[in-house]
Motif scaffolding. Structure first.
Motif, PDB file in Angstrom:
ATOM      1  N   HIS A   1       3.539  62.604  49.960  1.00  0.00           N
ATOM      2  CA  HIS A   1       2.958  62.814  51.291  1.00  0.00           C
ATOM      3  C   HIS A   1       2.533  61.458  51.876  1.00  0.00           C
TER       4      HIS A   1
ATOM      5  N   LYS B   1       2.358  60.106  54.755  1.00  0.00           N
ATOM      6  CA  LYS B   1       1.652  59.954  56.020  1.00  0.00           C
ATOM      7  C   LYS B   1       0.342  60.749  56.080  1.00  0.00           C
ATOM      8  N   LEU B   2       0.095  61.551  55.073  1.00  0.00           N
ATOM      9  CA  LEU B   2      -1.099  62.401  55.145  1.00  0.00           C
ATOM     10  C   LEU B   2      -2.348  61.639  54.726  1.00  0.00           C
TER      11      LEU B   2
ATOM     12  N   ASN C   1      -5.835  55.041  54.491  1.00  0.00           N
ATOM     13  CA  ASN C   1      -5.447  56.412  54.792  1.00  0.00           C
ATOM     14  C   ASN C   1      -6.169  57.419  53.898  1.00  0.00           C
ATOM     15  N   SER C   2      -7.289  57.013  53.337  1.00  0.00           N
ATOM     16  CA  SER C   2      -8.038  57.952  52.501  1.00  0.00           C
ATOM     17  C   SER C   2      -9.509  57.581  52.495  1.00  0.00           C
TER      18      SER C   2
ATOM     19  N   GLN D   1      -2.044  68.941  57.168  1.00  0.00           N
ATOM     20  CA  GLN D   1      -2.172  67.659  57.885  1.00  0.00           C
ATOM     21  C   GLN D   1      -3.086  66.705  57.127  1.00  0.00           C
ATOM     22  N   LEU D   2      -3.814  67.236  56.158  1.00  0.00           N
ATOM     23  CA  LEU D   2      -4.741  66.435  55.365  1.00  0.00           C
ATOM     24  C   LEU D   2      -4.878  67.102  54.001  1.00  0.00           C
ATOM     25  N   LEU D   3      -5.036  66.299  52.971  1.00  0.00           N
ATOM     26  CA  LEU D   3      -5.188  66.858  51.624  1.00  0.00           C
ATOM     27  C   LEU D   3      -6.557  66.516  51.051  1.00  0.00           C
TER      28      LEU D   3
END
Lengths: 408, 187
Positions: free
Chosen positions: A68, A70-71, A85-86, A46-48
């Motif tokens: 990825h 959406k992650l 998103n990061s 779900q997350l990287l």
């Protein structure tokens, strides 16, 4: 059971991390956040967490984004800001700051999910507790996060008395209060090794006035009180700070570290100290700590990774003895820097280079140790000495160290 | 046949009642194996039960490696074991009790007793019970070390043997004394 445990653990994928880093993260999850995070294959995550230093450039980050879309990402060691998103964590990465960053993302994801299902989200304070006056360990979202963690004097009780932390709150309690190394070590860039290559602006940013402000005031008060064997009160702060000199000097105050830290960067009005016959009765919420430990902190907060004015960053110095680290605020790399500095004559710049760490960490240690009278100038003008060879298998020592740092 | 994992050891020494057993327990991955017996001599003055043989704890490393944590018996009449325990050791954690009558004498005694081992490795010193009796201070210990002619800088920290962080920091400083270039992962 805490509210947090009602949510499934966040599945975290590790991308391009070294074996050691991956093991460290796995151990950190196991030790501090077993119910909150679990390491899985990137395809199931779900997350990287991505080691940006081991990528080939922004194209590779972009490729990961394509794979990825959406992650959320946590980029380790990247330059610049994150995006919507990061987040970016600069190295060295502190375990607690990384966990706080992950908790922030997890909380946001839970909220987004709940917004869709119209269920109430847990309050932020429950999911990611922040110290009251805080310089909490939470990395900054959607921007450049400088979230290296400095250690505080150990306050963890016996292992038997406290079982393994399960909730975020317990994890933080077990690890002790968290402070950002930015508060102590700043974010200034390194000075060029060659003095001729240094810009005047860069040099000016690398020094602070250690003869002014709260640091000088408290230092002078402790010195005067100790010499005169008189208790003192220091004024000019929101509340008095008392210095008691019976035995080893101690400081008594209701002011917490957040207020004192901020005061280190301000000009104090009506700052002075004067003797008092006796300290008032300690009230609820007051705290006492060794004056040495307080001065060490004040020096770090005043320094913010800079050297005291009139310090020659190229002058070789030596630490006269080990600081009493268990009772002091420890900044990143301070222990191994001390290990080298008690045995070798090195300038602050040489030491940073020898340990391959940003100069601000060494400058901060120098500032605190110098204020404590632990730094001695040396007369040697010999070439920079080599690191001493290890006296035991380096790999073994490194593994033991990693085990002690990870806690599990 | 699988290779036998390597085992190494760190030795904890110090006088009776200083907190060796507690210190080992605070960082050990296993329940400390204790060989306590009721003392019958003057050590009874300091604690009801004391270590007459040794304590044993473990730090487990990845790959099956283990670091054995040995606590030496505190009484001089068991000092024949000290040499055996230090064979192949990584280093010495010496704990000193600030509430004892002559802690500097204790320090001198143990540094002398483990002189050869320290010469091959390194020593760190943890001062216990300084919350009960603040003097001598850490600075006083450094001065005493200098007076003893100890040339190598020795980490001297106040410690609470019950606190994992205190004991872990002692051991970390031992490792950095041996090899300051070790990567600390920013810690």
């Amino acid at each position: 059971m805490s509210k947090r445990e009602t949510f499934p653990a966040l599945r975290v994928g590790l991308v391009r991390l070294s074996e050691a880093s991956a093991a460290m993260i796995g151990m950190a999850f196991e030790r501090f956040a077993r119910s909150e995070f679990t390491v899985v294959e990137p395809s199931q995550a779900q997350l990287l967490i991505v080691d940006a230093d081991r990528l080939l450039g922004s194209d590779t980050v972009a490729a990961l984004r394509t794979d990825h879309p959406k992650l959320p990402f946590v980029l380790l060691g990247a330059q610049g800001s994150g995006d919507g998103n990061s987040i970016v964590l600069t190295k060295p990465i502190g375990v607690q700051s990384m966990l706080e960053a992950l908790r922030g993302i997890h909380l946001r994801m839970i909220r987004e999910e709940q917004a869709q299902t119209k269920e109430p989200a847990p309050r932020a304070a429950e999911a990611a507790p922040v110290p009251r006056h805080g310089y909490a360990g939470a990395a900054r979202h959607h921007g450049v996060a400088k979230a290296e963690v400095a250690h505080t004097p150990a306050r963890q009780p016996a292992k038997d008395a406290h079982p393994q932390p399960e909730s975020a709150a317990n994890a933080q309690a077990a690890a002790g209060p968290i402070v950002l190394s930015e508060d102590c070590c700043g974010d200034a860039p390194d000075l060029a090794p060659d003095p001729a290559q240094r810009s005047p602006e860069g040099v000016a940013r690398s020094f602070y006035d250690d003869q002014a402000g709260l640091l000088a005031l408290v230092r002078n008060a402790v010195r005067y009180g100790t010499e005169q064997r008189k208790n003192l009160t220091v004024t000019g702060l929101a509340s008095p700070l008392y210095i008691q000199v019976e035995g080893a000097a101690t400081a008594v105050t209701e002011l917490d570290d957040g207020i004192l830290r901020r005061a280190c960067g301000e000009e104090l009005a009506q700052q002075q100290y004067y003797t008092i016959a006796a300290l008032p009765q300690m009230a609820r919420g007051w705290r006492r700590e060794a004056a040495d430990a307080l001065l060490w902190k004040l020096a770090l907060w005043s320094s913010k990774g800079r050297l005291p004015r009139n310090t020659d960053p190229d002058c070789r110095v030596r630490m006269s003895r080990w600081p009493n680290f268990t009772r002091l605020l420890i900044t990143p790399h301070a222990v191994r820097a001390a290990a080298l500095w008690v045995t070798r004559d090195l300038s602050p710049i040489e030491l940073a280079s020898a340990l391959r760490v940003p100069q601000r960490y060494i400058f901060a240690l120098y500032a605190a140790a110098s204020n404590a009278g632990l730094m001695e100038k040396t007369l040697a003008a010999a070439p920079a000495p080599e690191l001493p060879p290890p006296q035991a298998p380096r790999g073994l020592l490194s593994r033991i160290l990693g085990r002690l740092i990870s806690g599990r | 046949m699988a290779a036998k994992p390597n085992h190494h050891k760190i030795v904890f020494a110090g006088p009776v009642g200083v907190g060796k057993t507690t210190a080992i327990a605070s960082i050990s991955d296993i329940e400390v194996v204790r060989t306590d017996e009721r003392a019958t001599d003057m050590t009874l003055n300091r604690k009801n039960q004391t270590t007459v043989a040794m304590d044993y704890g473990q730090l487990r490393l990845p790959g099956g490696e283990k670091v054995m944590l040995y606590g030496t018996p505190g009484q001089e009449r068991f000092d024949f074991m000290w040499e055996i325990l230090t064979e192949g050791g990584i280093g010495l954690v010496l704990l000193l009790d600030n509430t004892r009558q002559h802690p500097f004498q204790d320090m001198r005694f143990f540094l002398n007793a483990f002189k050869d081992f320290i010469g091959r490795t390194r020593v760190v010193i943890g001062i216990t019970h300084s919350d009960t009796k603040p003097t001598p201070t850490v600075t006083d210990y450094h001065t005493a070390l200098k007076d003893l002619g100890v040339a190598v800088p020795v980490p001297v920290f106040e410690v609470d043997a019950r606190r994992r962080d205190d004991v872990a920091l002692l051991v970390k400083s031992l490792l950095y004394s041996l090899a300051p270039e070790l990567d600390d992962y920013g810690a």
